[in-house]
Design a protein around this motif. Sequence first.
Motif, PDB file in Angstrom:
ATOM      1  N   MET A 147       0.829  -1.211   0.000  1.00  9.67           N
ATOM      2  CA  MET A 147       0.000   0.000   0.000  1.00  9.67           C
ATOM      3  C   MET A 147       0.862   1.259   0.000  1.00  9.67           C
ATOM      4  SD  MET A 147      -3.169   0.816  -0.105  1.00  9.67           S
ATOM      5  CE  MET A 147      -4.243   2.210   0.145  1.00  9.67           C
ATOM      6  N   GLU A 148       2.001   1.206   0.731  1.00 10.54           N
ATOM      7  CA  GLU A 148       2.889   2.354   0.794  1.00 10.54           C
ATOM      8  C   GLU A 148       3.500   2.637  -0.573  1.00 10.54           C
ATOM      9  OE1 GLU A 148       6.781   3.984   3.289  1.00 10.54           O
ATOM     10  OE2 GLU A 148       5.952   1.998   3.681  1.00 10.54           O
ATOM     11  N   ILE A 149       3.806   1.565  -1.327  1.00  3.15           N
ATOM     12  CA  ILE A 149       4.376   1.742  -2.664  1.00  3.15           C
ATOM     13  C   ILE A 149       3.375   2.450  -3.573  1.00  3.15           C
ATOM     14  CG2 ILE A 149       5.193   0.531  -4.725  1.00  3.15           C
ATOM     15  CD1 ILE A 149       6.331  -1.616  -2.934  1.00  3.15           C
ATOM     16  N   VAL A 150       2.113   2.068  -3.455  1.00  2.00           N
ATOM     17  CA  VAL A 150       1.068   2.715  -4.254  1.00  2.00           C
ATOM     18  C   VAL A 150       0.997   4.207  -3.923  1.00  2.00           C
ATOM     19  CG1 VAL A 150      -1.408   2.793  -4.735  1.00  2.00           C
ATOM     20  CG2 VAL A 150      -0.265   0.582  -4.440  1.00  2.00           C
ATOM     21  N   SER A 151       1.073   4.532  -2.622  1.00  2.00           N
ATOM     22  CA  SER A 151       1.025   5.927  -2.193  1.00  2.00           C
ATOM     23  C   SER A 151       2.211   6.714  -2.737  1.00  2.00           C
ATOM     24  CB  SER A 151       1.009   6.013  -0.664  1.00  2.00           C
ATOM     25  OG  SER A 151      -0.148   5.397  -0.132  1.00  2.00           O
ATOM     26  N   LEU A 152       3.407   6.099  -2.707  1.00  2.00           N
ATOM     27  CA  LEU A 152       4.606   6.782  -3.205  1.00  2.00           C
ATOM     28  C   LEU A 152       4.517   7.032  -4.704  1.00  2.00           C
ATOM     29  CD1 LEU A 152       7.402   4.904  -1.198  1.00  2.00           C
ATOM     30  CD2 LEU A 152       6.624   7.252  -0.872  1.00  2.00           C
ATOM     31  N   ILE A 153       3.981   6.056  -5.429  1.00  8.38           N
ATOM     32  CA  ILE A 153       3.801   6.226  -6.878  1.00  8.38           C
ATOM     33  C   ILE A 153       2.798   7.351  -7.154  1.00  8.38           C
ATOM     34  CG2 ILE A 153       2.935   5.139  -8.991  1.00  8.38           C
ATOM     35  CD1 ILE A 153       3.999   2.478  -7.930  1.00  8.38           C
ATOM     36  N   ALA A 154       1.737   7.387  -6.341  1.00  9.81           N
ATOM     37  CA  ALA A 154       0.726   8.440  -6.500  1.00  9.81           C
ATOM     38  C   ALA A 154       1.335   9.812  -6.214  1.00  9.81           C
ATOM     39  CB  ALA A 154      -0.461   8.175  -5.576  1.00  9.81           C
ATOM     40  N   ILE A 155       2.169   9.900  -5.176  1.00  9.25           N
ATOM     41  CA  ILE A 155       2.819  11.169  -4.839  1.00  9.25           C
ATOM     42  C   ILE A 155       3.798  11.571  -5.937  1.00  9.25           C
ATOM     43  CG2 ILE A 155       4.505  12.220  -3.271  1.00  9.25           C
ATOM     44  CD1 ILE A 155       1.687  12.269  -2.225  1.00  9.25           C
ATOM     45  N   LEU A 156       4.480  10.588  -6.521  1.00 13.10           N
ATOM     46  CA  LEU A 156       5.366  10.869  -7.654  1.00 13.10           C
ATOM     47  C   LEU A 156       4.572  11.489  -8.796  1.00 13.10           C
ATOM     48  CD1 LEU A 156       8.205  10.488  -9.006  1.00 13.10           C
ATOM     49  CD2 LEU A 156       7.351   8.296  -9.840  1.00 13.10           C
ATOM     50  N   ALA A 157       3.383  10.927  -9.056  1.00  6.71           N
ATOM     51  CA  ALA A 157       2.524  11.458 -10.116  1.00  6.71           C
ATOM     52  C   ALA A 157       2.057  12.873  -9.779  1.00  6.71           C
ATOM     53  CB  ALA A 157       1.320  10.534 -10.316  1.00  6.71           C
ATOM     54  N   VAL A 158       1.705  13.100  -8.506  1.00  4.76           N
ATOM     55  CA  VAL A 158       1.312  14.441  -8.070  1.00  4.76           C
ATOM     56  C   VAL A 158       2.462  15.417  -8.280  1.00  4.76           C
ATOM     57  CG1 VAL A 158       0.711  15.856  -6.064  1.00  4.76           C
ATOM     58  CG2 VAL A 158      -0.401  13.645  -6.411  1.00  4.76           C
ATOM     59  N   GLY A 159       3.680  14.972  -7.962  1.00  6.04           N
ATOM     60  CA  GLY A 159       4.858  15.807  -8.160  1.00  6.04           C
ATOM     61  C   GLY A 159       5.050  16.204  -9.612  1.00  6.04           C
ATOM     62  N   ILE A 160       4.788  15.273 -10.516  1.00  5.75           N
ATOM     63  CA  ILE A 160       4.906  15.569 -11.945  1.00  5.75           C
ATOM     64  C   ILE A 160       3.908  16.656 -12.342  1.00  5.75           C
ATOM     65  CG2 ILE A 160       4.574  14.627 -14.269  1.00  5.75           C
ATOM     66  CD1 ILE A 160       5.600  11.955 -13.223  1.00  5.75           C
ATOM     67  N   VAL A 161       2.674  16.503 -11.887  1.00  7.18           N
ATOM     68  CA  VAL A 161       1.637  17.496 -12.202  1.00  7.18           C
ATOM     69  C   VAL A 161       1.988  18.862 -11.631  1.00  7.18           C
ATOM     70  CG1 VAL A 161      -0.784  18.115 -11.861  1.00  7.18           C
ATOM     71  CG2 VAL A 161      -0.168  15.742 -12.355  1.00  7.18           C
ATOM     72  N   VAL A 162       2.414  18.878 -10.358  1.00  7.69           N
ATOM     73  CA  VAL A 162       2.743  20.136  -9.692  1.00  7.69           C
ATOM     74  C   VAL A 162       3.952  20.797 -10.338  1.00  7.69           C
ATOM     75  CG1 VAL A 162       3.594  21.132  -7.539  1.00  7.69           C
ATOM     76  CG2 VAL A 162       1.685  19.533  -7.500  1.00  7.69           C
TER      77      VAL A 162
END
Length: 248
Positions: A1-16
Amino acid sequence: MEIVSLIAILAVGIVVGFINIVSAGGSMLTLPMLIFFGLPSNVANGTNRIAILFQNGFALYQFHKNGHLNWRFGLLLAIPTTIASIYGARIAVNIADDTFDTLLATFMVIFAVLLIIKPQRYIKGKFNPKISIPLLAVAFILIGIYGGALQAGVGFFISLTLLMLIPRIPMSEMHGIKTLVIAIYISISTFVFIFNDLISWKFAIALSIGSAIGGSIGGRYASILPDKLLERILIFAIIFFAIILFIR
């Protein structure tokens, strides 16, 4: 679950990172997203700063390389801002989560309103040292307190202040000064969060990598995408997350 969250945050970082290059205010989305992914508000606040420092460090090099960085003026403005930001950060580490969420949501709404009305369009006049220099000092003390405490959207407030008090400042120089001031004060005030163990380093690294990727992509398409479309998307996202924060 933590890996999924980190991938999601990586995606958020790309957008931001993309938004920060082609427009402004992407950080207004980072904080609520980190909070929604389960980080306490003060940890999300500290974690977000690592990515911002990383992003501004690279941008600072580009401004210096292109000759758009007024080091002397930027350093002068950074002094009161940095001192005030330490005070702001000390407030932020002790603030309750619900209070932080309410303050963040309030400033997100203010930021969205400023994006809509664009007060910089009505700024006219000439630089008057007798008036502008004292006002700049006071303004950047307040900006430092806000940046140390919340950070999100501080770049817009710096730009607006410079445009109001120095109307004829070149846009490239203004962005260079903004980047320098943020890089300096955040590199100091972030230690308040580090010493209080309020940074999730895994999320910070993922967000930093994403921001770098998004910034690189944004650099390619900055001249293609229409500003109005980007502003509307950003305003909608900010208001959406602000409402959720208020509901929380």
